[in-house]
Write a protein that holds these residues in place. Structure first.
Motif, PDB file in Angstrom:
ATOM      1  N   VAL A 200       0.828  -1.205   0.000  1.00  0.00           N
ATOM      2  CA  VAL A 200       0.000   0.000   0.000  1.00  0.00           C
ATOM      3  C   VAL A 200       0.862   1.255   0.000  1.00  0.00           C
ATOM      4  CG1 VAL A 200      -0.299   0.112   2.525  1.00  0.00           C
ATOM      5  CG2 VAL A 200      -2.012   1.137   1.011  1.00  0.00           C
ATOM      6  N   ARG A 201       1.996   1.204   0.653  1.00  0.00           N
ATOM      7  CA  ARG A 201       2.909   2.359   0.617  1.00  0.00           C
ATOM      8  C   ARG A 201       3.378   2.619  -0.817  1.00  0.00           C
ATOM      9  NH1 ARG A 201       7.838   1.212   4.027  1.00  0.00           N
ATOM     10  NH2 ARG A 201       8.349   3.404   3.601  1.00  0.00           N
ATOM     11  N   ALA A 202       3.684   1.539  -1.544  1.00  0.00           N
ATOM     12  CA  ALA A 202       4.128   1.691  -2.930  1.00  0.00           C
ATOM     13  C   ALA A 202       3.017   2.287  -3.790  1.00  0.00           C
ATOM     14  CB  ALA A 202       4.559   0.340  -3.489  1.00  0.00           C
ATOM     15  N   SER A 203       1.792   1.828  -3.592  1.00  0.00           N
ATOM     16  CA  SER A 203       0.669   2.324  -4.378  1.00  0.00           C
ATOM     17  C   SER A 203       0.456   3.822  -4.142  1.00  0.00           C
ATOM     18  CB  SER A 203      -0.607   1.546  -4.018  1.00  0.00           C
ATOM     19  OG  SER A 203      -1.667   1.878  -4.886  1.00  0.00           O
ATOM     20  N   VAL A 204       0.466   4.234  -2.880  1.00  0.00           N
ATOM     21  CA  VAL A 204       0.259   5.651  -2.563  1.00  0.00           C
ATOM     22  C   VAL A 204       1.458   6.480  -3.013  1.00  0.00           C
ATOM     23  CG1 VAL A 204      -0.215   7.322  -0.727  1.00  0.00           C
ATOM     24  CG2 VAL A 204      -1.233   5.039  -0.614  1.00  0.00           C
ATOM     25  N   ALA A 205       2.657   5.921  -2.933  1.00  0.00           N
ATOM     26  CA  ALA A 205       3.857   6.646  -3.375  1.00  0.00           C
ATOM     27  C   ALA A 205       3.794   6.934  -4.876  1.00  0.00           C
ATOM     28  CB  ALA A 205       5.114   5.851  -3.041  1.00  0.00           C
ATOM     29  N   LEU A 206       3.257   6.002  -5.653  1.00  0.00           N
ATOM     30  CA  LEU A 206       3.109   6.221  -7.091  1.00  0.00           C
ATOM     31  C   LEU A 206       2.082   7.322  -7.361  1.00  0.00           C
ATOM     32  CD1 LEU A 206       3.199   2.487  -8.208  1.00  0.00           C
ATOM     33  CD2 LEU A 206       4.932   4.218  -8.731  1.00  0.00           C
ATOM     34  N   GLU A 207       0.996   7.312  -6.590  1.00  0.00           N
ATOM     35  CA  GLU A 207       0.005   8.391  -6.692  1.00  0.00           C
ATOM     36  C   GLU A 207       0.642   9.731  -6.316  1.00  0.00           C
ATOM     37  OE1 GLU A 207      -3.772  10.259  -7.179  1.00  0.00           O
ATOM     38  OE2 GLU A 207      -3.208   8.203  -7.680  1.00  0.00           O
ATOM     39  N   ALA A 208       1.456   9.733  -5.260  1.00  0.00           N
ATOM     40  CA  ALA A 208       2.124  10.966  -4.832  1.00  0.00           C
ATOM     41  C   ALA A 208       3.076  11.478  -5.905  1.00  0.00           C
ATOM     42  CB  ALA A 208       2.874  10.725  -3.522  1.00  0.00           C
ATOM     43  N   ARG A 209       3.776  10.554  -6.567  1.00  0.00           N
ATOM     44  CA  ARG A 209       4.703  10.980  -7.621  1.00  0.00           C
ATOM     45  C   ARG A 209       3.949  11.622  -8.782  1.00  0.00           C
ATOM     46  NH1 ARG A 209       9.642  12.768  -7.965  1.00  0.00           N
ATOM     47  NH2 ARG A 209       8.680  14.267  -9.323  1.00  0.00           N
ATOM     48  N   LEU A 210       2.765  11.090  -9.088  1.00  0.00           N
ATOM     49  CA  LEU A 210       1.942  11.669 -10.146  1.00  0.00           C
ATOM     50  C   LEU A 210       1.513  13.085  -9.756  1.00  0.00           C
ATOM     51  CD1 LEU A 210       1.006  10.458 -12.867  1.00  0.00           C
ATOM     52  CD2 LEU A 210      -1.208  10.010 -11.793  1.00  0.00           C
ATOM     53  N   SER A 211       1.165  13.265  -8.487  1.00  0.00           N
ATOM     54  CA  SER A 211       0.768  14.588  -8.005  1.00  0.00           C
ATOM     55  C   SER A 211       1.927  15.570  -8.064  1.00  0.00           C
ATOM     56  CB  SER A 211       0.243  14.488  -6.571  1.00  0.00           C
ATOM     57  OG  SER A 211      -0.079  15.761  -6.053  1.00  0.00           O
ATOM     58  N   ILE A 212       3.107  15.124  -7.693  1.00  0.00           N
ATOM     59  CA  ILE A 212       4.289  15.983  -7.723  1.00  0.00           C
ATOM     60  C   ILE A 212       4.590  16.420  -9.158  1.00  0.00           C
ATOM     61  CG2 ILE A 212       6.796  16.036  -7.323  1.00  0.00           C
ATOM     62  CD1 ILE A 212       6.217  14.116  -4.918  1.00  0.00           C
ATOM     63  N   TYR A 370      -4.144  12.236 -13.194  1.00  0.00           N
ATOM     64  CA  TYR A 370      -3.293  13.370 -13.557  1.00  0.00           C
ATOM     65  C   TYR A 370      -4.153  14.608 -13.789  1.00  0.00           C
ATOM     66  CZ  TYR A 370       0.755  15.905 -15.305  1.00  0.00           C
ATOM     67  OH  TYR A 370       1.784  16.816 -15.451  1.00  0.00           O
ATOM     68  N   GLN A 371      -5.313  14.445 -14.401  1.00  0.00           N
ATOM     69  CA  GLN A 371      -6.219  15.575 -14.596  1.00  0.00           C
ATOM     70  C   GLN A 371      -6.709  16.099 -13.246  1.00  0.00           C
ATOM     71  OE1 GLN A 371      -6.844  17.227 -17.391  1.00  0.00           O
ATOM     72  NE2 GLN A 371      -8.024  18.686 -16.165  1.00  0.00           N
ATOM     73  N   TYR A 372      -7.007  15.163 -12.331  1.00  0.00           N
ATOM     74  CA  TYR A 372      -7.426  15.578 -10.990  1.00  0.00           C
ATOM     75  C   TYR A 372      -6.349  16.430 -10.323  1.00  0.00           C
ATOM     76  CZ  TYR A 372      -8.237  15.538  -6.009  1.00  0.00           C
ATOM     77  OH  TYR A 372      -8.392  15.944  -4.705  1.00  0.00           O
ATOM     78  N   TRP A 373      -5.113  15.955 -10.398  1.00  0.00           N
ATOM     79  CA  TRP A 373      -4.033  16.680  -9.727  1.00  0.00           C
ATOM     80  C   TRP A 373      -3.717  18.014 -10.393  1.00  0.00           C
ATOM     81  CZ3 TRP A 373      -3.427  15.839  -5.023  1.00  0.00           C
ATOM     82  CH2 TRP A 373      -3.498  14.568  -4.477  1.00  0.00           C
ATOM     83  N   LEU A 374      -3.873  18.104 -11.697  1.00  0.00           N
ATOM     84  CA  LEU A 374      -3.711  19.401 -12.362  1.00  0.00           C
ATOM     85  C   LEU A 374      -4.715  20.400 -11.811  1.00  0.00           C
ATOM     86  CD1 LEU A 374      -3.205  18.399 -16.125  1.00  0.00           C
ATOM     87  CD2 LEU A 374      -1.485  19.398 -14.608  1.00  0.00           C
ATOM     88  N   GLU A 375      -5.980  19.987 -11.697  1.00  0.00           N
ATOM     89  CA  GLU A 375      -7.005  20.881 -11.159  1.00  0.00           C
ATOM     90  C   GLU A 375      -6.739  21.213  -9.693  1.00  0.00           C
ATOM     91  OE1 GLU A 375      -9.372  22.430 -12.738  1.00  0.00           O
ATOM     92  OE2 GLU A 375      -8.739  21.565 -14.643  1.00  0.00           O
ATOM     93  N   PHE A 376      -6.303  20.224  -8.954  1.00  0.00           N
ATOM     94  CA  PHE A 376      -5.990  20.424  -7.532  1.00  0.00           C
ATOM     95  C   PHE A 376      -4.924  21.500  -7.355  1.00  0.00           C
ATOM     96  CE2 PHE A 376      -3.439  19.524  -3.777  1.00  0.00           C
ATOM     97  CZ  PHE A 376      -4.386  19.296  -2.786  1.00  0.00           C
ATOM     98  N   HIS A 377      -3.856  21.399  -8.107  1.00  0.00           N
ATOM     99  CA  HIS A 377      -2.744  22.359  -7.954  1.00  0.00           C
ATOM    100  C   HIS A 377      -3.070  23.713  -8.573  1.00  0.00           C
ATOM    101  CE1 HIS A 377      -0.291  19.423  -5.988  1.00  0.00           C
ATOM    102  NE2 HIS A 377      -0.345  18.594  -7.014  1.00  0.00           N
ATOM    103  N   ARG A 378      -3.905  23.710  -9.594  1.00  0.00           N
ATOM    104  CA  ARG A 378      -4.349  24.997 -10.138  1.00  0.00           C
ATOM    105  C   ARG A 378      -5.178  25.753  -9.106  1.00  0.00           C
ATOM    106  NH1 ARG A 378      -5.943  22.162 -15.838  1.00  0.00           N
ATOM    107  NH2 ARG A 378      -3.932  22.434 -16.914  1.00  0.00           N
TER     108      ARG A 378
END
Length: 383
Positions: A200-212, A370-378
């Protein structure tokens, strides 16, 4: 704009996991190795250094400190605390401005770490590199530190075996709740021990990398005065990308930017006359079957576009490299988990084989999140 309710809608578990036809490349030489994580949900800084073409071993070698590097690796492998001599040797490699503070910190005084906000490897990395920086930290660097700091209390709970408490703490955190979905929270709560958290740490880390990556993307959009157009989204494989991986998609962009339509035309371009360009190598890059080195690409980019324009090529190259890294590990773990379906070992790999947020394929996960995170950071940029 994407709401929190829409995030929860996409988090429902998808039981049918589709095998992707996209072939991601092993980002590092040799056999695939276990993911190196830092804190709960970040990749170790040394992973980032290797992806950037500057592995820690190379940096130590360039400074004539190969023996020190071997001593550090031996200490890590055997889980041996640093000796006073080893600590002093490491401190002497740091910028003179922080050497005294580091001696105090390694001596057990927590005041320096508290004042500098150091809670893990990433916050230490940015603290130690501050004297070398010519400009303030970028938004995506700050996000990395925010993630590390947001997970400190949950990590302590996990270390004590209080996984249900850690799951609740993470779900309530204003930042981390965006990175977690029901299946991930359930996997944390059900973990038998800290080692059991690795999937689960690996799964969330991959999501975090996409957000970064999306945060970096938005930062570039703001600098260019255009917050509606993504710089990197086209590098993500989709159901319409004709099975090309991020490297193949990057090279397609390179051909378009160079104003040519074929590999042959690029190899014969007069701008590259002074370079030894191998058409076979170009073909492998175009197919996404070979990972190019930036040192080779840089010469081509400067010849084609000039030194200033080649900075854009470098950004696209690094983005493609990071997306390939994420895709490679996500598909690797997912396929391994699918092979264990129906066996007692399958539950231990939860929330796999589904992609983060329960998506059924790498392409759908990339596109949606990725679209979600673009909107989040915008939204963050707009305040």
């Amino acid at each position: 704009m994407i709401s929190d309710s829409e995030v929860r809608d996409t988090s429902k578990e998808v039981r049918t996991v589709k095998k992707s036809k996209i072939k991601f490349l092993n980002p590092f030489e040799g056999r695939a190795k276990a993911l190196e994580l830092s804190g709960l949900f970040l990749f170790d800084p040394t992973v980032e250094m290797k992806l950037g073409g500057n592995p820690l071993s190379k940096l130590y070698a360039e400074m004539g400190k190969e023996s020190l590097y071997k001593r550090l690796k031996r200490s890590e492998k055997l889980n041996i605390p640093w000796s006073k001599r080893l600590s002093n040797d490491v401190i002497e490699m740091l910028p003179p401005q922080i050497q005294d503070e580091m001696r105090v910190m390694l001596g057990g005084d927590e005041s320096v770490a508290q004042r500098a906000g150091i809670v893990g490897l990433w916050t230490f990395y940015f603290y130690a590199s501050e004297p070398f920086r010519e400009e303030p930290l970028h938004s995506h660097d700050q996000l990395t530190m925010d993630i590390e700091r947001a997970c400190v209390d949950a990590a302590k709970l996990c270390a004590q075996g209080l996984f249900a408490d850690a799951s609740r703490q993470l779900a309530a955190d204003p930042l981390m709740r965006h990175f977690l979905w029901p299946a991930a929270l359930e996997a944390i709560e059900a973990s038998p021990n800290f080692q059991g958290l690795l999937p689960v740490r690996a799964s969330v880390a991959l999501e975090a990398r996409l957000s970064i990556m999306a945060c970096w993307d938005v930062q570039l959009q703001v600098a260019a005065g255009n917050v509606k157009t993504s710089n990197f989204a086209f590098l993500l494989p989709s159901l319409n990308s004709k099975e090309k991986n991020p490297i193949g998609l990057f090279f397609r962009w390179l051909l378009e930017k160079a104003g040519v339509s074929t590999i042959k035309a690029l190899s014969e371009d007069v701008r590259l006359a002074s370079l030894c360009v191998d058409i076979g190598t170009l073909g492998a890059w175009s197919r996404g079957t070979n990972l190019p080195k930036w040192s080779y690409l840089k010469s081509m980019s400067v010849a084609l576009f000039g030194k200033v324009e080649s900075e854009e090529t470098q950004r696209m190259y690094w983005a493609a490299t990071y997306f390939n890294f994420v895709g490679y590990h996500a598909t690797l773990v997912s396929e391994r988990a699918k092979k264990l379906h129906g066996t007692p070992a399958a539950d231990a790999l939860a929330p796999w084989p589904t992609m983060p947020f329960g998506h059924c394929s790498i392409e759908v996960w990339f596109s949606s999140r990725y679209q979600y995170w673009l909107e989040f950071h915008r939204r963050s940029c707009r305040g």
